[in-house]
Design a protein around this motif. Structure first.
Motif, PDB file in Angstrom:
ATOM      1  N   GLY B 189      23.318  94.538  77.631  1.00 50.58           N
ATOM      2  CA  GLY B 189      23.492  93.271  78.350  1.00 50.58           C
ATOM      3  C   GLY B 189      24.169  93.469  79.694  1.00 50.58           C
ATOM      4  O   GLY B 189      23.939  92.696  80.639  1.00 50.58           O
ATOM      5  N   THR B 190      25.003  94.487  79.783  1.00 50.56           N
ATOM      6  CA  THR B 190      25.663  94.800  81.048  1.00 50.56           C
ATOM      7  C   THR B 190      24.621  95.249  82.071  1.00 50.56           C
ATOM      8  O   THR B 190      24.681  94.869  83.249  1.00 50.56           O
ATOM      9  CB  THR B 190      26.699  95.926  80.834  1.00 50.56           C
ATOM     10  OG1 THR B 190      27.348  95.742  79.576  1.00 50.56           O
ATOM     11  CG2 THR B 190      27.733  95.935  81.950  1.00 50.56           C
ATOM     12  N   VAL B 191      23.668  96.067  81.609  1.00 50.14           N
ATOM     13  CA  VAL B 191      22.587  96.516  82.494  1.00 50.14           C
ATOM     14  C   VAL B 191      21.756  95.318  82.948  1.00 50.14           C
ATOM     15  O   VAL B 191      21.416  95.175  84.127  1.00 50.14           O
ATOM     16  CB  VAL B 191      21.703  97.563  81.774  1.00 50.14           C
ATOM     17  CG1 VAL B 191      20.493  97.919  82.633  1.00 50.14           C
ATOM     18  CG2 VAL B 191      22.512  98.814  81.445  1.00 50.14           C
ATOM     19  N   MET B 192      21.453  94.434  82.005  1.00 47.39           N
ATOM     20  CA  MET B 192      20.653  93.243  82.346  1.00 47.39           C
ATOM     21  C   MET B 192      21.390  92.404  83.391  1.00 47.39           C
ATOM     22  O   MET B 192      20.783  91.922  84.357  1.00 47.39           O
ATOM     23  CB  MET B 192      20.388  92.433  81.070  1.00 47.39           C
ATOM     24  CG  MET B 192      19.435  91.270  81.236  1.00 47.39           C
ATOM     25  SD  MET B 192      18.820  90.722  79.619  1.00 47.39           S
ATOM     26  CE  MET B 192      18.255  89.061  79.987  1.00 47.39           C
ATOM     27  N   GLY B 193      22.685  92.244  83.205  1.00 48.32           N
ATOM     28  CA  GLY B 193      23.485  91.487  84.165  1.00 48.32           C
ATOM     29  C   GLY B 193      23.504  92.138  85.535  1.00 48.32           C
ATOM     30  O   GLY B 193      23.469  91.450  86.572  1.00 48.32           O
ATOM     31  N   SER B 194      23.552  93.465  85.556  1.00 49.85           N
ATOM     32  CA  SER B 194      23.595  94.183  86.840  1.00 49.85           C
ATOM     33  C   SER B 194      22.308  93.977  87.631  1.00 49.85           C
ATOM     34  O   SER B 194      22.279  94.198  88.841  1.00 49.85           O
ATOM     35  CB  SER B 194      23.831  95.680  86.598  1.00 49.85           C
ATOM     36  OG  SER B 194      22.651  96.319  86.144  1.00 49.85           O
ATOM     37  N   LYS B 195      21.255  93.571  86.950  1.00 51.22           N
ATOM     38  CA  LYS B 195      19.971  93.334  87.616  1.00 51.22           C
ATOM     39  C   LYS B 195      19.789  91.869  88.006  1.00 51.22           C
ATOM     40  O   LYS B 195      18.716  91.469  88.454  1.00 51.22           O
ATOM     41  CB  LYS B 195      18.823  93.780  86.701  1.00 51.22           C
ATOM     42  CG  LYS B 195      18.844  95.282  86.426  1.00 51.22           C
ATOM     43  CD  LYS B 195      17.642  95.724  85.652  1.00 51.22           C
ATOM     44  CE  LYS B 195      17.640  97.234  85.533  1.00 51.22           C
ATOM     45  NZ  LYS B 195      17.657  97.932  86.840  1.00 51.22           N
TER      46      LYS B 195
END
Lengths: 84, 615
Positions: B189-195
């Protein structure tokens, strides 16, 4: 001798009402009582006694007839369950 | 064939969505979901990529059985390089989102780049569009789903989204679908947020009509469902008591990590168990547990739906939390409870609700709280630094710290780092109970030796779902082994890892393996999927997937040194229970495991191994 007896999950229904709240019952047993004798005393269905632990250590089905309980030990039994 | 044969590629930087054909050659080698998406990922992404950079990619992927009539066939996974770990990440979720994605005609979505502004992806079969998410940014998962459904005027949409934890950079943020099902671990989810990607909303009406041999598939799935129904674990135990039934088992056998693994049994374990969840509360005469629940197509239905005590201090003035909702499951109950010594069931459920509401892995969060409480106990962290007193056992601290972490406020910002980075920052890296920066789940490897090797060699960092040797060492599935010995565990772990790789790539739930073996899955796959899916082929696919993930991690910089446990588990013996006096024997098991894997002493697959597996 005094032994602590615990039944969990569906098996807790086999405990008397005073034991159901905490899944635990204090038993006063004759010396030399085996695990199998306790199972029979509480009329636990054999196929429901899947996981049998004495002081946290597994006792295989083949040893329940001969494994005697000792003063102060805890016998805990579960039906077939899993998690993860 | 059960694949839709279509991949949706979304370039978030350019704002484009394109359809492309699935690589069917790879599908034959890697099956689907975990295996196939990882093949795509490692073929397109530099292993040394910063997980939070636009160059990292994120793949949402279904399996060939997802959306079919196979039992539990509702799974989907998220594959990326994990923010928490820097290793290959694959987080698997149930619910209904995965099946809906398949119904819309897509095997997987590959997200690349980074959107210049918050967006969400809308999918209605072939109609695919990136839409503005300015009004969703800052909202919780629960609010996001409601807003999207209302704006589309479609209550049947399935939504997968991040909450504020993913927006705020909590390193173990998850992606939540259907309100309380989670692709939870490793910081996907952190990766998704970073995008700047807030959500994916999907409506599919195409179904899955491309089964290779429909008649054979119906026969195979019916037979496999009967196996689940007839099995006492999947037919009775799991639906009645859920995963939480393990709390008393693991506690009795002295393998319940307690207070950041200082202890191996928890004096209040029963208070947070499945049995306690089913009891009537003295405050309102109602039980915590309301009902069980099933994901798409599942004939097990292990899920828990509970109602929190409205008079509990955590929610007494917050009616928004009084409704029935997901939880508690075993891992969450352990991490929020025993791991930090909290025996207040309602407090655990409140923290669990916050994790679902705002997209946060309860395992890593709870275990990080445990590490912080130990730092507080040692005087390394003070009341002033944390903003409150935070001794082991404080339900109040647990609840407040959960609120602060999802919002990214105060000390919550530091808890959002995860235990490895937190403990490193305060000069005690040894106090992080993690492998590859990912926190342990709910089994102490001094009392269940095989789990030490499982954690150490898990490709996504410490995890129970890569090789659940608890099934054998504790529950006797498929056969009983002694949890206190290291002998035989290397082979056991390898066998579980390879078989689990297949189940994770098929589109079904790993919980079927309490009743199914590969021999039960094989006829379903063979009837559904183009090609000849023999037992031998499936075994090879599983081993190939595990080695492929390993190659990525090695290229990312991981070495044999990272296949290790924290010093506490190797030097501080268990204090009580059957494992009293034992440490974990990881150093005994690891060399044999490498040998069985066909890896050298540094954990690098040999050329012979790679050649044999076609890697």
């Amino acid at each position: 001798m005094q032994v602590t007896f615990k039944l969990f999950a569906m098996l807790q229904d086999y405990l008397p009402p005073e034991g159901r709240k905490d899944n635990v019952l204090a038993l006063d047993l004759a010396d030399g009582t085996t695990i199998q004798q306790v199972i029979e005393r509480f009329a636990l269905p054999e196929k429901s006694c899947k996981l049998v632990l004495v002081d946290g250590t597994f006792v295989p089905p083949a040893e329940r007839d001969t494994r005697t309980l000792k003063e102060g030990e805890t016998l805990a039994i579960w039906p077939p369950i899993a998690g993860g | 064939m059960a694949w839709t044969s279509k991949v949706l590629r979304v370039d978030l930087t350019k704002g484009t969505c394109k359809s492309e054909p699935l690589n069917m050659e790879w599908a034959q080698q890697y099956l689907g979901q975990r295996g196939l998406a990882t093949k795509y990922f490692i073929s397109e992404v530099d292993p040394k990529v910063d997980p939070l950079s636009p160059e990292n990619k994120l793949i949402m992927v279904t399996g060939p059985l997802t959306g079919t009539m196979a039992s539990t066939g509702g799974r989907y996974s998220v594959v990326t390089k994990g923010a928490l770990t820097g290793a290959i990440a694959c987080s698997n979720s149930g619910g209904y989102f995965g099946a809906e994605l398949k119904f819309a005609g897509w095997d997987m979505i590959i997200f690349e780049g980074k959107s210049p502004k918050p967006v969400y992806l809308s999918i209605e079969n072939d109609k695919v569009e990136l839409k503005d998410a300015a009004g969703l940014w800052g909202k919780t998962v629960w609010q996001t789903e409601e807003i999207i459904k209302k704006s589309h005027q479609d209550p049947q949409l399935r939504v997968s989204s991040i909450g504020r934890a993913g927006e705020n950079g909590v390193m173990y943020a998850g992606i939540i679908n259907d309100l309380h099902r989670a692709a939870g671990r490793s910081g996907v989810g952190t990766v998704m947020g970073s995008k700047n990607l807030k959500a994916v909303a999907v409506r599919g009406t195409l179904g899955v009509g491309n089964i290779k041999d429909p008649r054979a598939f119906m026969v195979a799935t019916m037979a496999a469902k009967k196996v689940l129904a007839d099995n006492a674990v999947t037919g009775q135990g799991l639906p009645a008591y859920g995963t939480q039934v393990l709390m008393n088992v693991i506690n009795e056998m002295g393998a319940l990590p307690t207070r950041n693994h200082r202890d191996v049994s928890f004096e209040d374990g029963r208070k947070i168990s499945a049995e306690a969840m089913a009891e009537k509360r003295p405050t309102d005469g109602k039980s915590h547990l309301v009902t069980n629940a099933a994901c798409f197509g599942c004939t097990i239905a292990c899920g828990r739906i509970s109602k929190i005590d409205e008079t509990h201090f955590s929610v007494v003035n917050k009616p928004e939390y009084w409704g029935a909702s997901g939880g508690l499951e075993y891992e969450a109950a352990w991490a929020l409870g025993a791991a930090n010594g909290v025996g207040d069931l309602e407090a655990l459920q409140y923290a669990n609700l916050l994790c679902n509401e705002d997209g946060m892995d309860p395992i890593s969060f709870g275990a990080t709280v445990g590490a912080a409480m130990e730092l507080y106990d040692l005087g390394i962290l003070t009341k002033e630094q944390i903003g409150m007193e935070a001794p082991f056992g404080s339900a109040k601290a647990l609840c407040e710290l959960a609120e602060m972490t999802v919002k990214g406020e105060g000390f919550g910002k530091e808890l959002g780092l995860g235990s490895a980075r937190l403990c490193e920052k305060y000069g005690r890296p040894d106090l992080s109970m993690s492998v590859k920066k990912q926190e342990f789940p709910a089994y102490d490897s001094r009392g269940i030796q095989g789990m030490g090797l499982t954690y150490a060699t898990s490709n996504r960092g410490a995890c129970h779902l890569r090789s659940y040797t608890v099934a054998s060492e504790v529950l006797g599935i498929p056969f009983k082994t002694d949890p206190l010995v290291t002998e035989g565990k290397a082979g056991l772990v390898k066998a579980f890892q390879d078989a689990t790789s297949v189940f994770d790539s098929a589109g079904v739930c790993v919980f079927t393996t309490f009743a199914w073996s590969l021999a039960d899955l094989q006829p379903q796959l063979d009837a559904a999927c183009e090609g000849d899916w023999t037992m031998e082929k499936l075994a090879e696919v599983g081993e190939r997937i595990y080695n492929m993930e390993r190659l990525f991690n090695n290229a990312a910089g991981f070495t044999a040194k990272d296949d290790d446990l924290p010093p506490r588990l190797k030097t501080e013996p268990a204090k009580t229970g059957p494992a009293k006096g034992l440490v974990n024997g990881i150093d005994l098991m690891r060399p044999e495991y490498y040998q069985l894997r066909g890896w050298d002493e540094q954990g690098v697959p040999s050329q012979e191994t790679l050649s044999r597996l076609g890697l």
